[in-house]
Design a protein around this motif. Structure first.
Motif, PDB file in Angstrom:
ATOM      1  N   PHE A 126       0.844  -1.199   0.000  1.00  0.00           N
ATOM      2  CA  PHE A 126       0.000   0.000   0.000  1.00  0.00           C
ATOM      3  C   PHE A 126       0.878   1.246   0.000  1.00  0.00           C
ATOM      4  O   PHE A 126       0.693   2.159  -0.817  1.00  0.00           O
ATOM      5  CB  PHE A 126      -0.930   0.009   1.212  1.00  0.00           C
ATOM      6  CG  PHE A 126      -1.741   1.268   1.339  1.00  0.00           C
ATOM      7  CD1 PHE A 126      -2.953   1.403   0.666  1.00  0.00           C
ATOM      8  CD2 PHE A 126      -1.298   2.332   2.111  1.00  0.00           C
ATOM      9  CE1 PHE A 126      -3.695   2.578   0.760  1.00  0.00           C
ATOM     10  CE2 PHE A 126      -2.029   3.500   2.216  1.00  0.00           C
ATOM     11  CZ  PHE A 126      -3.238   3.623   1.541  1.00  0.00           C
ATOM     12  N   HIS A 127       1.828   1.305   0.907  1.00  0.00           N
ATOM     13  CA  HIS A 127       2.686   2.490   0.995  1.00  0.00           C
ATOM     14  C   HIS A 127       3.589   2.595  -0.232  1.00  0.00           C
ATOM     15  O   HIS A 127       3.891   3.708  -0.694  1.00  0.00           O
ATOM     16  CB  HIS A 127       3.512   2.447   2.271  1.00  0.00           C
ATOM     17  CG  HIS A 127       2.700   2.666   3.512  1.00  0.00           C
ATOM     18  ND1 HIS A 127       1.957   3.806   3.722  1.00  0.00           N
ATOM     19  CD2 HIS A 127       2.505   1.879   4.617  1.00  0.00           C
ATOM     20  CE1 HIS A 127       1.335   3.731   4.890  1.00  0.00           C
ATOM     21  NE2 HIS A 127       1.653   2.576   5.455  1.00  0.00           N
ATOM     22  N   GLY A 176       2.558   5.786  -2.299  1.00  0.00           N
ATOM     23  CA  GLY A 176       3.601   6.789  -2.162  1.00  0.00           C
ATOM     24  C   GLY A 176       3.277   7.827  -1.117  1.00  0.00           C
ATOM     25  O   GLY A 176       2.864   7.519  -0.003  1.00  0.00           O
ATOM     26  N   ALA A 177       3.410   9.092  -1.501  1.00  0.00           N
ATOM     27  CA  ALA A 177       3.197  10.192  -0.554  1.00  0.00           C
ATOM     28  C   ALA A 177       1.750  10.672  -0.537  1.00  0.00           C
ATOM     29  O   ALA A 177       1.445  11.697   0.083  1.00  0.00           O
ATOM     30  CB  ALA A 177       4.118  11.355  -0.911  1.00  0.00           C
ATOM     31  N   ALA A 178       0.865   9.929  -1.178  1.00  0.00           N
ATOM     32  CA  ALA A 178      -0.542  10.341  -1.213  1.00  0.00           C
ATOM     33  C   ALA A 178      -1.118  10.399   0.192  1.00  0.00           C
ATOM     34  O   ALA A 178      -0.869   9.524   1.025  1.00  0.00           O
ATOM     35  CB  ALA A 178      -1.353   9.361  -2.059  1.00  0.00           C
ATOM     36  N   ALA A 179      -1.889  11.447   0.464  1.00  0.00           N
ATOM     37  CA  ALA A 179      -2.498  11.604   1.782  1.00  0.00           C
ATOM     38  C   ALA A 179      -3.545  10.521   2.002  1.00  0.00           C
ATOM     39  O   ALA A 179      -4.366  10.257   1.114  1.00  0.00           O
ATOM     40  CB  ALA A 179      -3.131  12.973   1.903  1.00  0.00           C
ATOM     41  N   PRO A 180      -3.526   9.857   3.151  1.00  0.00           N
ATOM     42  CA  PRO A 180      -4.520   8.818   3.413  1.00  0.00           C
ATOM     43  C   PRO A 180      -5.929   9.394   3.548  1.00  0.00           C
ATOM     44  O   PRO A 180      -6.104  10.536   3.965  1.00  0.00           O
ATOM     45  CB  PRO A 180      -4.040   8.199   4.729  1.00  0.00           C
ATOM     46  CG  PRO A 180      -3.268   9.294   5.395  1.00  0.00           C
ATOM     47  CD  PRO A 180      -2.599  10.043   4.276  1.00  0.00           C
ATOM     48  N   ASP A 218      -5.937   8.165  -2.260  1.00  0.00           N
ATOM     49  CA  ASP A 218      -6.166   8.518  -3.659  1.00  0.00           C
ATOM     50  C   ASP A 218      -4.849   8.974  -4.269  1.00  0.00           C
ATOM     51  O   ASP A 218      -4.127   9.787  -3.674  1.00  0.00           O
ATOM     52  CB  ASP A 218      -7.207   9.630  -3.768  1.00  0.00           C
ATOM     53  CG  ASP A 218      -8.607   9.145  -3.392  1.00  0.00           C
ATOM     54  OD1 ASP A 218      -8.944   8.000  -3.747  1.00  0.00           O
ATOM     55  OD2 ASP A 218      -9.344   9.911  -2.738  1.00  0.00           O
ATOM     56  N   ALA A 219      -4.549   8.468  -5.448  1.00  0.00           N
ATOM     57  CA  ALA A 219      -3.303   8.815  -6.125  1.00  0.00           C
ATOM     58  C   ALA A 219      -3.548   8.778  -7.628  1.00  0.00           C
ATOM     59  O   ALA A 219      -4.694   8.768  -8.089  1.00  0.00           O
ATOM     60  CB  ALA A 219      -2.192   7.846  -5.718  1.00  0.00           C
ATOM     61  N   ARG A 266      -7.889   4.859  -6.455  1.00  0.00           N
ATOM     62  CA  ARG A 266      -8.007   4.764  -5.001  1.00  0.00           C
ATOM     63  C   ARG A 266      -7.463   3.404  -4.581  1.00  0.00           C
ATOM     64  O   ARG A 266      -7.953   2.358  -5.015  1.00  0.00           O
ATOM     65  CB  ARG A 266      -9.452   4.927  -4.550  1.00  0.00           C
ATOM     66  CG  ARG A 266      -9.686   4.598  -3.075  1.00  0.00           C
ATOM     67  CD  ARG A 266     -10.995   5.169  -2.535  1.00  0.00           C
ATOM     68  NE  ARG A 266     -10.882   6.624  -2.348  1.00  0.00           N
ATOM     69  CZ  ARG A 266     -11.761   7.350  -1.656  1.00  0.00           C
ATOM     70  NH1 ARG A 266     -12.826   6.785  -1.098  1.00  0.00           N
ATOM     71  NH2 ARG A 266     -11.593   8.657  -1.509  1.00  0.00           N
ATOM     72  N   TYR A 267      -6.421   3.421  -3.753  1.00  0.00           N
ATOM     73  CA  TYR A 267      -5.847   2.186  -3.226  1.00  0.00           C
ATOM     74  C   TYR A 267      -6.536   1.835  -1.908  1.00  0.00           C
ATOM     75  O   TYR A 267      -6.779   2.716  -1.074  1.00  0.00           O
ATOM     76  CB  TYR A 267      -4.341   2.352  -2.968  1.00  0.00           C
ATOM     77  CG  TYR A 267      -3.509   2.517  -4.219  1.00  0.00           C
ATOM     78  CD1 TYR A 267      -3.199   1.422  -5.029  1.00  0.00           C
ATOM     79  CD2 TYR A 267      -3.018   3.769  -4.597  1.00  0.00           C
ATOM     80  CE1 TYR A 267      -2.430   1.569  -6.178  1.00  0.00           C
ATOM     81  CE2 TYR A 267      -2.239   3.938  -5.747  1.00  0.00           C
ATOM     82  CZ  TYR A 267      -1.952   2.826  -6.527  1.00  0.00           C
ATOM     83  OH  TYR A 267      -1.193   2.976  -7.663  1.00  0.00           O
ATOM     84  N   LEU A 268      -6.828   0.547  -1.723  1.00  0.00           N
ATOM     85  CA  LEU A 268      -7.461   0.083  -0.484  1.00  0.00           C
ATOM     86  C   LEU A 268      -6.748  -1.178   0.001  1.00  0.00           C
ATOM     87  O   LEU A 268      -6.475  -2.087  -0.789  1.00  0.00           O
ATOM     88  CB  LEU A 268      -8.940  -0.232  -0.701  1.00  0.00           C
ATOM     89  CG  LEU A 268      -9.818   0.879  -1.302  1.00  0.00           C
ATOM     90  CD1 LEU A 268     -10.031   0.611  -2.796  1.00  0.00           C
ATOM     91  CD2 LEU A 268     -11.170   0.949  -0.604  1.00  0.00           C
TER      92      LEU A 268
END
Length: 273
Positions: A13-14, A18-22, A39-40, A48-50
């Protein structure tokens, strides 16, 4: 302390977000800390990563090792529904990337009493509605994809991608549980799985059922390298391009040799109904 394998979902996930705000993560947001959402952008598209991850402080003890429980099921439903609503009028709906490392659904009396079946069904429903509304849904299997947890998180994807590693397994239940249910020893269960693909845990057997779009080898699956991340991002981008303009249903899973009976049953049902 959780093992490295149990933390694969968090690592990937990280790595990908990356540096996308959770998104969420606080009680007032309605998302549990065991659910990571961000969201990236991927391949020029919003995504959207989950990921459901290990949370040693989960208020439900049976959901502290990455299992999908009540909070996780409803949390996934909320996170996906928010994306559907936010993009309702947008011609470019964000893709949903489900990062899958889930050992099982949460087994417990409280989970059963409070309706875990409804919580997980809510997550399934949200993913399916997102797919039908035009959101591309991709499942990335980086660890275990087991039982009701996988059904709730990842299985509704139009494209499933699995990383090649012995720790990446797909099945309705763990080996020990399957052995008990079938009244076999682990050795007997593995012998049976060698000749009955749906009983097997390995990726090749699962792929023979037509359910995997791609398998991918990486150098460091637990702690991905920059090259690993780039390779997976490229594969995810290809999956999104493959989905674009295609069917919104899951018909792409049919056609494999070991799904011939499934195809035949569907033909007969259509003829009779």
């Amino acid at each position: 302390m959780s093992s490295t394998i149990e933390q694969r979902g968090r690592s990937w996930f990280h790595a990908l977000a990356g540096a996308a705000a959770p998104v969420g993560g606080l009680p007032q947001d309605g998302l549990p800390t065991s659910l990571l959402v961000a969201d990236a952008e991927l391949a020029g598209q919003p995504v959207r990563y989950l990921a459901v991850v290990v949370d040693a402080g989960n208020p439900f003890p049976r959901a502290r090792n990455g299992e999908v429980g009540l909070l996780e099921g409803w949390g996934l439903a909320k996170a996906v529904d928010e994306a559907i609503q936010a993009d309702a009028d947008s011609p470019h709906k964000r893709a949903l990337i489900a990062i899958v490392d889930v050992p099982s659904q949460a087994y417990g009396r409280r989970e059963e009493a409070y309706g875990i079946h409804q919580a997980l069904a809510g997550a399934v429903d949200s993913y399916a509605r997102a797919r039908l509304a035009g959101h591309a849904v991709v499942g990335l299997l980086v660890g275990k994809a087991m039982s009701g947890a996988f059904l709730a998180h990842g299985y509704q994807a139009q494209r499933l991608i699995a990383l090649r590693d012995p720790g990446v397994m797909v099945h309705a239940m763990g080996k020990a549980a399957a052995a008990r249910i079938t009244l076999r020893s682990l050795e007997e269960l593995e012998a049976l799985a060698a000749s009955v693909p749906p009983m097997a845990y390995d990726l090749d057997s699962y792929a023979s059922l037509g359910l995997l779009w791609e398998t991918l080898a990486v150098a460091e699956i637990a702690q991905p390298t920059a090259e690993d991340i780039a390779r997976v991002q490229d594969c995810l981008g290809q999956a999104l391009a493959d989905i674009a303009g295609g069917a919104k249903d899951l018909r792409g899973r049919l056609g494999a040799t070991n799904r011939a009976a499934s195809s035949r049953v569907r033909e007969l049902l259509r003829a009779q109904w």
